[in-house]
Design a protein around this motif. Sequence first.
Motif, short mmCIF file in Angstrom:
data_model
loop_
_atom_site.label_atom_id
_atom_site.label_comp_id
_atom_site.label_asym_id
_atom_site.label_seq_id
_atom_site.Cartn_x
_atom_site.Cartn_y
_atom_site.Cartn_z
N VAL A 136 0.95 -1.20 0.13
CA VAL A 136 0.25 0.16 0.01
C VAL A 136 1.05 1.11 0.04
N ARG A 225 -3.02 13.08 -1.89
CA ARG A 225 -2.36 12.31 -2.82
C ARG A 225 -2.29 10.99 -2.29
N GLU A 226 -2.01 10.70 -1.03
CA GLU A 226 -1.88 9.46 -0.28
C GLU A 226 -3.14 8.61 -0.55
N ASN A 227 -4.11 9.38 -0.20
CA ASN A 227 -5.66 8.64 -0.13
C ASN A 227 -5.61 7.96 -1.38
N ALA A 228 -5.50 8.63 -2.62
CA ALA A 228 -5.79 8.12 -3.98
C ALA A 228 -4.87 7.10 -4.19
N HIS A 229 -3.57 7.19 -3.79
CA HIS A 229 -2.90 5.78 -4.08
C HIS A 229 -3.20 4.72 -3.00
N ALA A 231 -5.97 3.76 -2.04
CA ALA A 231 -7.26 3.36 -2.54
C ALA A 231 -7.03 2.65 -3.81
N GLU A 232 -6.14 3.05 -4.63
CA GLU A 232 -5.56 2.28 -5.99
C GLU A 232 -4.86 0.93 -5.30
N LEU A 233 -4.14 1.02 -4.42
CA LEU A 233 -3.52 -0.26 -4.28
C LEU A 233 -4.05 -1.24 -3.42
N GLY A 236 -5.06 -4.66 -4.10
CA GLY A 236 -4.46 -5.31 -5.27
C GLY A 236 -3.52 -6.26 -5.13
N ASN A 239 -1.05 -6.09 -2.17
CA ASN A 239 -1.85 -6.11 -0.69
C ASN A 239 -2.68 -7.42 -0.43
#
Length: 252
Positions: A136, A225-229, A231-233, A236, A239
């Motif tokens: 993450v 920025r961190e929240n967007a990354h 949520a993307e990861l 996955g 993770n």
Amino acid sequence: MILKVDDENRVRTLTLNRPDALNAFNEALYEATAAALTSAAADPDVAVVLLTGAGRAFSAGNDLKEMQARITDPEMANQGSHFTTMIEALTHFPKPLVCAVNGVGVGIGATILGYADLVFMSSMARLKCPFTSLGVAPEAASSYLMPQLIGRQNAAWLLMSSEWVDADEARSMGLAWKVCEPDQLIAQARSYAETLASRPIPSLIAVKQSMVEPIRSEIAAATERENAHFAELLGGQANAAALADFTAKKQS
């Protein structure tokens, strides 16, 4: 009671109190900590907040069982998290915040130190930011606060390696202000907290606001920025594998 609150000499001590879970933050603890910070900010009899943990840990970070449930339960995933509520409370907390790291600090148990004005660590304490080992992204604006606090290379190691940092290394980085013997940690942290608390509260607030106000917009931008990354990861391949390994270890 998952968060103990004690007042003495204008210092409010908040003790994370889930020792059986190494004080891992679940939704209830995020919410309780945010509410306690907001209450302390508004209380004219509180000058300083001292944050520590019960038992042998400061905080083991985010409750991984809840993280896994958030992936598998769409209803939970859409509810949002009180993690954000706590970060907002930390960002806008107007009074001195002192952290006494009594044991392991993992994830948010380490990145929360970016919001502290003074950090005391037990000589037996260790810190870890396990974001890459969990597949993450960083959180709590640590991608901004840690380079500001400890320098780019120290922050890169802390946030990228998922390795432990001991108390002496944390002090040399600038992440901890003082390292104390375990049985002296709270007494020493409280002594300094009470020195601050003896000063006029409006003056303490003015100093902190002058220091923090210029970076609040940067904290908000980093959090976004961190929240967007994150949520993307989240969920996955890396993770999911890390959480499955965590579950298998728990069950074995």
